[in-house]
Design a protein around this motif. Structure first.
Motif, PDB file in Angstrom:
ATOM      1  N   GLU A   1      -7.593   7.270  -2.244  1.00  0.00           N
ATOM      2  CA  GLU A   1      -6.648   8.378  -2.510  1.00  0.00           C
ATOM      3  C   GLU A   1      -6.663   8.734  -3.999  1.00  0.00           C
ATOM      4  O   GLU A   1      -6.616   9.895  -4.384  1.00  0.00           O
TER       5      GLU A   1
ATOM      6  N   ASN B   1       0.831  -1.212   0.000  1.00  0.00           N
ATOM      7  CA  ASN B   1       0.000   0.000   0.000  1.00  0.00           C
ATOM      8  C   ASN B   1       0.858   1.252   0.000  1.00  0.00           C
ATOM      9  O   ASN B   1       0.524   2.237  -0.661  1.00  0.00           O
TER      10      ASN B   1
ATOM     11  N   ASP C   1      -7.970   1.457   0.384  1.00  0.00           N
ATOM     12  CA  ASP C   1      -7.426   2.715   0.928  1.00  0.00           C
ATOM     13  C   ASP C   1      -6.751   3.533  -0.174  1.00  0.00           C
ATOM     14  O   ASP C   1      -6.913   4.744  -0.270  1.00  0.00           O
TER      15      ASP C   1
ATOM     16  N   SER D   1       0.572   3.972  -2.837  1.00  0.00           N
ATOM     17  CA  SER D   1       0.127   5.305  -2.417  1.00  0.00           C
ATOM     18  C   SER D   1       1.142   6.372  -2.837  1.00  0.00           C
ATOM     19  O   SER D   1       0.765   7.466  -3.289  1.00  0.00           O
TER      20      SER D   1
END
Ligand code: HEC
Length: 176
Positions: free
Chosen positions: A163, A66, A159, A70
């Protein structure tokens, strides 16, 4: 001997024709015309051959965690969305003016391309198009993070997907 003269004459004629075409502006230099079939063929064939040679033994050294994905979203928002669009796939004014189109990656993506191929394109750029080389401005790790993000932008962990969806649209909203 006659054959050689003939050959040299034909070459000189060809050279003269190319020179004349360049000098008289018969080879378009404007961005608002579509490239010819020949130009497209040469550019595509040479790009594929170069990438095939250069990415043969190239593998992503990073894990698609992640954190890495990200980081890819943030780098994309800062460096790429202006040409390749955000999650809504709507092009910016800039993207609508290129002679070689910049694909809006949310719609017309590269999720089927090997990660190393996207890495090569981001690192080296694509000659005679607006696609810049990021070799001077991003680290190798950052380029891998971007490459894994564009490879997975349609199947991100929730998640990271949130974003990505929050990156502002690149479309110009001000009316003319
Ligand atoms: C100034 C505009 C511009 C910027 C900024 C830009 N690109 Fe590009 N990019 C292009 C254009 C134009 C092409 C199409 C080139 C072609 O068709 O050969 C392209 C092609 C690509 C491709 C290949 C697409 C395909 O369908 O094969 C990838 C992947 C890509 N860019 C990723 C990125 C990433 C990631 C960034 C940010 C780090 C970025 N680009 C920044 C203009 C841009």
């Amino acid at each position: 001997m006659r054959f050689i003269y003939g050959f040299v004459f034909a070459l000189a004629l060809l050279g003269g024709a190319v020179f004349a075409a360049v000098k008289t502006g018969s080879i378009p230099a404007n961005a608002d015309s579509k490239p010819s079939f020949l130009e497209k063929w040469v550019a595509k064939t040479s790009l594929h051959a170069t990438i095939a040679r250069d990415t043969k033994d190239l593998n992503d050294p990073l894990q698609p965690t992640n954190d890495n994905l990200s980081a890819g979203v943030k780098l994309y928002a800062a460096n790429c969305a202006v040409c390749h669009g955000a999650a809504d796939g709507k092009p910016s004014n800039l993207a609508q003016g290129f002679s070689i189109e910049a694909p809006q990656l949310a719609k017309d993506g590269v999720t089927d391309d090997p990660v190393a191929v996207s890495y090569w394109k981001i690192k080296h750029g694509i000659r005679f198009t607006a696609m810049p080389s990021f070799a001077a401005t991003l680290t190798d790790d950052q380029i891998w993070q971007l490459s894994m993000f564009v490879a997975q932008m349609d199947k991100l962990p929730p998640d990271v997907d949130a974003e990505w969806k929050a990156v502002p649209s690149a479309a110009t909203t001000a009316s003319p």
